[in-house]
Enzyme design. Structure first.
Site, short mmCIF file in Angstrom:
data_model
loop_
_atom_site.label_atom_id
_atom_site.label_comp_id
_atom_site.label_asym_id
_atom_site.label_seq_id
_atom_site.Cartn_x
_atom_site.Cartn_y
_atom_site.Cartn_z
N GLU A 177 34.12 51.44 42.14
CA GLU A 177 33.86 50.42 43.18
C GLU A 177 33.46 49.07 42.59
O GLU A 177 32.43 48.49 42.96
CB GLU A 177 32.79 50.92 44.16
CG GLU A 177 33.25 52.11 44.97
CD GLU A 177 32.33 52.50 46.13
OE1 GLU A 177 31.20 51.98 46.22
OE2 GLU A 177 32.75 53.33 46.95
N GLU A 296 37.11 59.05 46.98
CA GLU A 296 35.87 59.28 47.74
C GLU A 296 36.21 59.19 49.22
O GLU A 296 36.66 58.12 49.68
CB GLU A 296 34.79 58.25 47.40
CG GLU A 296 34.13 58.49 46.07
CD GLU A 296 32.93 57.57 45.83
OE1 GLU A 296 32.20 57.26 46.81
OE2 GLU A 296 32.73 57.15 44.68
O1 AHR Z 1 29.31 58.93 47.37
C1 AHR Z 1 28.23 58.07 47.54
C2 AHR Z 1 28.51 56.68 47.01
O2 AHR Z 1 29.45 56.05 47.84
C3 AHR Z 1 29.11 56.57 45.64
O3 AHR Z 1 28.17 56.61 44.64
C4 AHR Z 1 29.79 55.23 45.67
O4 AHR Z 1 30.90 55.17 44.83
C5 AHR Z 1 30.11 55.01 47.13
O5 AHR Z 1 29.68 53.80 47.59
#
Ligand code: AHR
Length: 510
Positions: A177, A296
């Site tokens: 990210e 994610e």
């Molecule tokens: O999964 C929780 C968080 O969400 C992770 O650390 C991050 O990559 C995202 O913002």
């Protein structure tokens, strides 16, 4: 007056296909965050712990999911992580402050322990590199440590720490990210694109066959989206294999029908990035393909309020506190089913996806320290998709009434994905009825498969209470049940889908 029955007409044909589904879309994510690692997968002293301190009860629930890859060790955590802290004798490892989550970590689990756990549960690691607080040199050292030959500095150190053979980790994420202002070492698209390209080039000088994942957007509401993707790919296109996307789903206002339209936003997000990939490919006159790694995704909002104090730092630097412990409800079963259906339908471009996360932290599996491990509600749609959603994604023709919602107009009440397993001679259909009060009669033509189809399995999840959960004290409140009434006659499958329900119907194709 005769009551009308709501109908969905669907046609499936063995020749109308989208793509071969990459099994890696059923992957997962584990971060050094809250209790994901400590008292999640790792708890020495737990009655089920193995010689490495890994919980056997959790390992079994993970093993059952047949997860191809697990992304590790972060997440936001990775952007200030020193991988060297997690190697060597455990008693000599430093306790570090974790700047991402305002906690502390004694580094009792590092890359060796994680690889051993992956071997034990039948999965493989997808490792993330710190491109926030660190850079190219630490990245190449990490990759050489993990994959390099003995007879060189890093390979010999790995051997000294217990593993002579290289781990042979094939997939590497170039940061996490990096578009997010919250990220340690956040960068502009140009800054990150250049660094990612130089890092990829260096890693490829070590091993050209590695699969590399460059960071796309943290979500599609980011101001920099989708220019971020274009600029980053302009820098890195030839050097990477995947661009990573993230999205979390929330129903903060308690508006179920809007919540259930969010996968249309997900679909647009994927389609837009697919177009951006194609634009850059055309600009570069390239023959190379870049796919999407949706590494994610999940529902995340239930725990936001209770996490505020720790994240604000008012509790100091606790070790493995309860953080991001969303307790999922039945409504979230529908959402997770919709998300997975979307990945199946976009399997032409989504080649990897990771549910975030796996244990305790926004996770399908929950644990109690020293106590039980159990399946949250969302475990089930993920389980059935992972086990039976492998094969070729079918391009279904769907006709069904719809409703106007926040994220799209005319959202069909049915959401359905179909998977043909030609080797096994079966087809599996995953369907959600979004209608709050009406059953939907599904009329699914299987004539395009020839033969004599027969229903071999039908699983249904429905509940009178959208807010129903599975907890330590009531672990089986929301579970799948055998469905009834699905029949194939004259090459057509018919079945009634209850209001607000998820189901899987599997047929043998004769
Ligand atoms: O999964 C929780 C968080 O969400 C992770 O650390 C991050 O990559 C995202 O913002």
């Amino acid at each position: 007056m005769k009551a009308t029955v709501m109908k969905a007409t669907v046609t499936a044909h063995r020749d109308f296909t989208i793509a071969r589904i990459d099994d890696r879309i059923y992957s997962a994510f584990l971060e050094h965050l809250g209790r994901a690692i400590y008292s999640g997968i790792y708890e020495p002293g737990h009655p089920t712990a193995d010689k490495n301190g890994m919980r056997g009860d959790v390992a079994q629930l993970v093993r059952d999911l047949k997860i191809p890859y697990v992304r590790y060790p972060g997440g936001n955590f990775v952007s200030a992580y020193n991988w060297e802290d997690g190697i060597g004798p455990k008693e000599g490892r430093p306790v570090r402050l974790d700047l991402a989550w305002h906690t502390s970590d004694a580094n009792q689990v590092g890359v060796h322990e994680f690889q051993d756990w992956c071997d034990a549960v039948g999965t493989k690691p997808m490792l993330a590199i710190n491109l926030g607080s660190r850079g190219l040199d630490e990245a190449r050292n990490f990759v050489e440590y993990v994959n390099g030959p003995t007879g060189s500095f890093w390979g010999d150190l790995r051997k000294k720490n217990g593993r002579a053979d290289p781990f042979d980790c094939r997939i590497w994420c170039l940061g996490n990210e990096m578009d997010g202002p919250w990220q340690v070492g956040h960068k502009t698209a140009d800054e990150y694109g250049r660094l990612a390209n130089e890092t990829a080039k260096t890693l490829r000088a070590f091993d050209k066959t590695l699969e590399l994942v460059v960071c796309g957007s943290s979500n599609s509401d980011m101001k920099t989206y989708p220019e971020w993707e274009r600029i980053v790919l302009e820098h890195t296109y030839e050097a990477v294999d995947h661009i990573s996307l993230h999205m979390y789903f929330a129903n903060r206002k308690g508006e179920t029908q809007n919540y259930l339209s969010l996968n249309h936003k997900l679909d647009r997000y994927i389609t837009t990035v697919e177009s951006t990939i194609n634009l850059v490919k055309a600009n570069k006159r390239s023959k190379h393909d870049v796919a999407i790694s949706f590494d994610e995704w999940n529902v995340w909002y239930h725990s936001n309020e209770q996490d505020r104090a720790i994240l604000a730092g008012s509790e100091g630097w606790p070790h493995a506190p309860r953080l991001l412990e969303d307790i999922y409800n039945f409504e979230d079963v529908l959402q997770v089913g919709l998300i997975l259906n979307t990945f199946i339908r976009k399997s032409n471009v989504v080649k990897m996806a990771c549910i975030a996360q796996l244990v305790n932290v926004i996770a399908p599996i929950m644990t109690e320290p020293g106590g039980a491990a159990w399946r949250q509600t969302i475990y089930y749609p993920y389980y059935f998709a992972s086990i039976f959603g492998r094969g070729t994604a079918l391009q279904l023709a769907v006709t069904c009434p719809g409703y106007d919602a926040e994220h799209d107009d005319n959202v069909p009440y049915i959401d359905i994905a179909g998977v043909h397993d030609a080797e096994g001679g079966t087809a599996s259909f995953f369907a959600v009825n979004r209608h709050p009060t009406e059953a939907l009669v599904l009329d699914l033509s299987l004539q395009g498969f020839g033969g004599k189809a027969q229903v071999i399995d039908h699983q249904v999840m429905t509940h009178a209470d959208l807010r129903a959960t599975n907890t330590l004290g009531a672990q089986n409140n929301v579970v799948p049940r055998k469905g009834q009434g699905a029949v194939v006659a004259g090459g057509n499958l018919t079945v009634s889908l209850p209001p607000h329900s998820w189901q899987m119907i599997r047929v043998s194709l004769g």
